[in-house]
Design an enzyme around this catalytic site. Structure first.
Site, PDB file in Angstrom:
ATOM      1  N   ARG A   1     -18.857 -25.322 -87.579  1.00  0.00           N
ATOM      2  CA  ARG A   1     -17.577 -25.105 -86.895  1.00  0.00           C
ATOM      3  C   ARG A   1     -17.135 -23.641 -86.862  1.00  0.00           C
ATOM      4  NH1 ARG A   1     -18.064 -29.867 -88.490  1.00  0.00           N
ATOM      5  NH2 ARG A   1     -18.960 -28.790 -90.261  1.00  0.00           N
ATOM      6  N   THR A   2     -17.177 -23.005 -88.012  1.00  0.00           N
ATOM      7  CA  THR A   2     -16.586 -21.669 -88.090  1.00  0.00           C
ATOM      8  C   THR A   2     -17.343 -20.701 -87.183  1.00  0.00           C
ATOM      9  OG1 THR A   2     -16.000 -22.162 -90.362  1.00  0.00           O
ATOM     10  CG2 THR A   2     -15.825 -19.868 -89.674  1.00  0.00           C
TER      11      THR A   2
ATOM     12  N   HIS B   1     -10.757 -18.778 -97.200  1.00  0.00           N
ATOM     13  CA  HIS B   1     -11.243 -19.110 -95.850  1.00  0.00           C
ATOM     14  C   HIS B   1     -10.026 -19.005 -94.926  1.00  0.00           C
ATOM     15  CE1 HIS B   1     -13.598 -20.671 -92.672  1.00  0.00           C
ATOM     16  NE2 HIS B   1     -14.058 -21.776 -93.212  1.00  0.00           N
TER      17      HIS B   1
HETATM   18  N1   CP Z   1     -14.716 -25.901 -91.998  1.00  0.00           N
HETATM   19  C1   CP Z   1     -15.826 -25.158 -92.038  1.00  0.00           C
HETATM   20  O1   CP Z   1     -15.832 -24.064 -92.594  1.00  0.00           O
HETATM   21  O2   CP Z   1     -16.918 -25.718 -91.445  1.00  0.00           O
HETATM   22  P1   CP Z   1     -18.335 -25.016 -91.312  1.00  0.00           P
HETATM   23  O3   CP Z   1     -18.871 -24.851 -92.717  1.00  0.00           O
HETATM   24  O4   CP Z   1     -19.151 -25.930 -90.469  1.00  0.00           O
HETATM   25  O5   CP Z   1     -18.110 -23.672 -90.684  1.00  0.00           O
END
Ligand code: CP
Length: 314
Positions: free
Chosen positions: A51-52, A129
């Protein structure tokens, strides 16, 4: 250090948070304004991500900028022993902004000390984050109509979960009440409870994921047990499945309750929750696009209101 960097959510004020949320709303109305024409953004991911990374890259692409970078540090010269300092200094020669995820806590802060290019922390170990927090706040605001006076229940890995650490710190501006649900091994670290005490934030701690806890919640923030942070995988096996949300557990929850999860999920939310209107985690991930467009433009010092007048949406 470039003051437009976003390393910790604690670096930005309440007003800056609210301003970013308003900008995210503008981008949600139309995420395709070409206001990053000529800009190049690096995404340097020393840890896995779906996602990120993809939402940051989509954010840039939809705004007309270009992206370079890597999603696997083994394909970069860090696999040959190049230091983080040298990597950051090199990439700074090429780009206007660096988005980085790293397994070491403090890596993003360190990066700001070796370059004048703005850095966005896309996750540093178990620490912070902040862009996730902005999309979490945007999701909370959209679903609750306010950020003020909410009861937020955080469930799962509160020790290693950087998203809960960032969210907790951001919520200090909005008079929250927290319920922390975790086993002894993964409970909220003392430093964050001290932070709550210092900021007048109410919290209670629970081992049981009980109906009383669920039914008192406005937001249920589920988290994955962070396997990659355990040095002893036997310890991970002991705690990995302790808390799972099932649809039946939401039967008497508040009408306004929404279930959030930064994702990826493993076993924390049964798929039978997915069709419940209170499940919001997939929409939450979509909100990441708009929140990150706002963050990128702020980091690049772009006055989006002025730019949006010049670049009609497509
Ligand atoms: N929420 C999040 O950080 O997802 P990813 O690890 O897929 O980026």
């Amino acid at each position: 250090m470039n003051s437009n960097s976003l390393v910790s959510i604690d670096d930005i004020s309440r007003d800056e948070i609210l301003d970013l949320l308003e900008r995210a709303r503008v981008f949600e109305q139309n995420p395709n304004h070409k206001i990053l024409d000529g800009k190049v953004v690096a995404t340097l991911f020393f840890e896995p991500s779906t996602r990120t990374r993809l939402s940051f890259e989509t954010a840039v692409n939809r705004l007309g900028g270009r992206v370079i970078g890597f999603s696997d540090a083994n394909t970069s010269s860090s696999a040959k022993g190049e230091t983080l300092k040298d990597t950051i200094k090199m990439v700074s020669n090429y780009v206007d902004l660096i988005v980085m995820r790293h397994y070491l806590e403090g890596a993003a802060r360190y990066a700001t000390e070796v370059t004048d290019v703005p850095i966005i922390n896309a996750g540093d170990g178990a620490n912070q984050h902040p862009s996730q927090t902005m999309l979490d706040l945007y999701s909370i605001y959209k679903t609750q109509g306010t950020l003020e006076n909410l009861t937020i229940t955080m469930v799962g890995d509160l020790k290693y979960g950087r998203t809960v650490h960032s969210l907790l710190m951001a919520m200090r501006h909005f008079n929250p009440t927290f319920q922390f649900v975790a086993c002894e091994e993964l409970k909220m670290p003392k430093e964050y409870k001290v932070f709550c005490d210092q900021n007048g934030i109410r919290y209670t701690e629970h081992h049981d994921f009980s109906p009383e806890v669920i039914n008192a919640s406005d937001i249920l923030y589920m988290t994955r047990v962070q396997r990659e942070r355990f040095s002893d995988l036997m310890e991970y096996e002991k705690v990995k499945n302790l808390y799972t949300l099932h649809n039946s557990m939401l039967a008497d929850s508040k009408p306004n309750l929404r279930v959030l999860h930064p994702l990826p999920r493993v076993n924390e939310i049964d798929v039978d929750v997915d069709d419940n209107p209170k499940a919001y985690y997939f929409e939450q991930a979509r909100n990441g696009l708009y929140a990150r467009q706002a963050i990128i433009c702020k980091a690049l010092g772009i006055d989006i209101y002025k730019e949006l007048e010049k670049y009609p949406s497509k």
